[in-house]
Design a protein around this motif. Structure first.
Motif, PDB file in Angstrom:
ATOM      1  N   UNK A 114       0.823  -1.199   0.000  1.00  0.00           N
ATOM      2  CA  UNK A 114       0.000   0.000   0.000  1.00  0.00           C
ATOM      3  C   UNK A 114       0.872   1.269   0.000  1.00  0.00           C
ATOM      4  N   UNK A 115       1.876   1.223   0.885  1.00  0.00           N
ATOM      5  CA  UNK A 115       2.788   2.385   0.965  1.00  0.00           C
ATOM      6  C   UNK A 115       3.536   2.547  -0.342  1.00  0.00           C
ATOM      7  N   UNK A 116       3.939   1.445  -0.932  1.00  0.00           N
ATOM      8  CA  UNK A 116       4.662   1.526  -2.202  1.00  0.00           C
ATOM      9  C   UNK A 116       3.747   2.129  -3.271  1.00  0.00           C
ATOM     10  N   UNK A 117       2.467   1.697  -3.222  1.00  0.00           N
ATOM     11  CA  UNK A 117       1.511   2.231  -4.215  1.00  0.00           C
ATOM     12  C   UNK A 117       1.295   3.724  -3.998  1.00  0.00           C
ATOM     13  N   UNK A 118       1.194   4.104  -2.742  1.00  0.00           N
ATOM     14  CA  UNK A 118       1.016   5.516  -2.435  1.00  0.00           C
ATOM     15  C   UNK A 118       2.230   6.335  -2.883  1.00  0.00           C
ATOM     16  N   UNK A 119       3.384   5.736  -2.620  1.00  0.00           N
ATOM     17  CA  UNK A 119       4.629   6.419  -3.032  1.00  0.00           C
ATOM     18  C   UNK A 119       4.662   6.589  -4.550  1.00  0.00           C
ATOM     19  N   UNK A 120       4.205   5.516  -5.248  1.00  0.00           N
ATOM     20  CA  UNK A 120       4.213   5.588  -6.709  1.00  0.00           C
ATOM     21  C   UNK A 120       3.234   6.644  -7.195  1.00  0.00           C
ATOM     22  N   UNK A 121       2.036   6.637  -6.552  1.00  0.00           N
ATOM     23  CA  UNK A 121       1.028   7.646  -6.948  1.00  0.00           C
ATOM     24  C   UNK A 121       1.534   9.049  -6.692  1.00  0.00           C
ATOM     25  N   UNK A 122       2.223   9.194  -5.547  1.00  0.00           N
ATOM     26  CA  UNK A 122       2.772  10.499  -5.199  1.00  0.00           C
ATOM     27  C   UNK A 122       3.777  10.942  -6.248  1.00  0.00           C
ATOM     28  N   UNK A 123       4.653  10.003  -6.628  1.00  0.00           N
ATOM     29  CA  UNK A 123       5.667  10.346  -7.633  1.00  0.00           C
ATOM     30  C   UNK A 123       5.021  10.659  -8.990  1.00  0.00           C
ATOM     31  N   UNK A 124       3.944   9.901  -9.284  1.00  0.00           N
ATOM     32  CA  UNK A 124       3.253  10.160 -10.554  1.00  0.00           C
ATOM     33  C   UNK A 124       2.636  11.565 -10.539  1.00  0.00           C
ATOM     34  N   UNK A 125       2.034  11.910  -9.378  1.00  0.00           N
ATOM     35  CA  UNK A 125       1.454  13.251  -9.260  1.00  0.00           C
ATOM     36  C   UNK A 125       2.524  14.333  -9.379  1.00  0.00           C
ATOM     37  N   UNK A 126       3.645  14.047  -8.674  1.00  0.00           N
ATOM     38  CA  UNK A 126       4.728  15.035  -8.743  1.00  0.00           C
ATOM     39  C   UNK A 126       5.236  15.181 -10.180  1.00  0.00           C
ATOM     40  N   UNK A 127       5.336  14.036 -10.873  1.00  0.00           N
ATOM     41  CA  UNK A 127       5.772  14.086 -12.266  1.00  0.00           C
ATOM     42  C   UNK A 127       4.751  14.868 -13.128  1.00  0.00           C
ATOM     43  N   UNK A 128       3.450  14.598 -12.809  1.00  0.00           N
ATOM     44  CA  UNK A 128       2.408  15.304 -13.578  1.00  0.00           C
ATOM     45  C   UNK A 128       2.438  16.799 -13.296  1.00  0.00           C
ATOM     46  N   UNK A 129       2.626  17.139 -12.005  1.00  0.00           N
ATOM     47  CA  UNK A 129       2.711  18.552 -11.636  1.00  0.00           C
ATOM     48  C   UNK A 129       3.906  19.196 -12.321  1.00  0.00           C
ATOM     49  N   UNK A 130       5.058  18.441 -12.287  1.00  0.00           N
ATOM     50  CA  UNK A 130       6.264  18.968 -12.933  1.00  0.00           C
ATOM     51  C   UNK A 130       6.029  19.142 -14.435  1.00  0.00           C
ATOM     52  N   UNK A 131       5.300  18.118 -15.019  1.00  0.00           N
ATOM     53  CA  UNK A 131       5.042  18.214 -16.462  1.00  0.00           C
ATOM     54  C   UNK A 131       4.135  19.418 -16.786  1.00  0.00           C
ATOM     55  N   UNK A 132       3.095  19.559 -15.946  1.00  0.00           N
ATOM     56  CA  UNK A 132       2.188  20.704 -16.161  1.00  0.00           C
ATOM     57  C   UNK A 132       2.903  22.030 -15.954  1.00  0.00           C
ATOM     58  N   UNK A 133       3.765  22.052 -14.923  1.00  0.00           N
ATOM     59  CA  UNK A 133       4.523  23.273 -14.673  1.00  0.00           C
ATOM     60  C   UNK A 133       5.445  23.593 -15.853  1.00  0.00           C
ATOM     61  N   UNK A 134       6.064  22.517 -16.383  1.00  0.00           N
ATOM     62  CA  UNK A 134       6.953  22.711 -17.541  1.00  0.00           C
ATOM     63  C   UNK A 134       6.154  23.207 -18.734  1.00  0.00           C
ATOM     64  N   UNK A 135       4.909  22.627 -18.898  1.00  0.00           N
ATOM     65  CA  UNK A 135       4.059  23.085 -20.005  1.00  0.00           C
ATOM     66  C   UNK A 135       3.663  24.552 -19.827  1.00  0.00           C
TER      67      UNK A 135
END
Length: 205
Positions: free
Chosen positions: A6-27
């Motif tokens: 569960x924690x690993x999944x949460x960590x992955x989701x968190x990283x995905x969100x951070x990546x998405x935020x970074x991608x949106x910020x870059x856009x």
């Protein structure tokens, strides 16, 4: 293990969100950069358009100024426009009005020139007539003087011929007296008398 997953999944989701935020910020940053580039390009084009319009306006004003100066030069060469009228014409900014005034001025100039030429021709004609009259009077005076001189010459010649004739008569009469044996004393007295004014005529008569 479920908790770890569960924690690993949460960590992955968190990283995905951070990546998405970074991608949106870059856009967003990219969009900002593109907009900035568009704004800069638009500003550059606007500036270039403004410069082109400014240069076009400068050229048009230079052409208009050159045309005005040429027209004013021709007007000055006519040497008839008064200073006040010249300044009034120069103040005219509308081309059509200026050209109308200029055409009218040229017409008046031509009219004045024609009048001056006519008056000049009249003066020349009058002067020639006066000179002709003077020449005719001078010719008459010369003819009269020549006739007077010729009459004087004629009279002198006639007087010379009369004197020569009288001298011949004197010589003939004295010769006749001497041939007739008249004394020299008497002949000398006769010669003295006939040499006096009108003496020969009295002696002949």
């Amino acid at each position: 293990q479920r908790e770890a997953e569960y924690e690993a999944e949460q960590e992955r989701i968190k990283k995905e969100k951070e990546k998405e935020v970074a991608r949106l910020r870059a856009l967003q940053e990219r969009a900002k950069d593109l907009q900035a580039e568009k704004d800069a390009l638009r500003a550059k084009r606007n500036q270039e358009q403004a410069e082109r319009e400014w240069r076009k306006k400068e050229r048009e004003e230079a052409i208009l100024k050159a045309e005005m100066e040429e027209l004013l030069k021709r007007a000055r060469e006519d040497q008839v426009l008064s200073k006040e009228h010249f300044l009034a014409v120069q103040a005219q900014r509308e081309r059509s009005e200026f050209e109308r005034v200029l055409r009218e001025q040229k017409r008046l100039i031509e009219k004045e020139k024609d009048e001056e030429l006519r008056q000049h021709a009249d003066r020349l004609t009058h002067a020639e007539e006066v000179r002709k009259q003077i020449r005719e009077k001078e010719q008459v005076r010369i003819s009269d003087r020549n006739a007077f001189f010729e009459e004087g010459v004629k009279l002198d010649e006639e007087a010379r011929q009369r004197r020569a004739k009288l001298d011949d008569i004197k010589k003939k009469k004295l010769s006749e007296l001497k041939n007739a044996g008249v004394p020299d004393k008497y002949c000398a007295e006769v010669e003295r008398k006939i040499n006096q004014p009108a003496g020969l005529e009295k002696f002949i008569l």
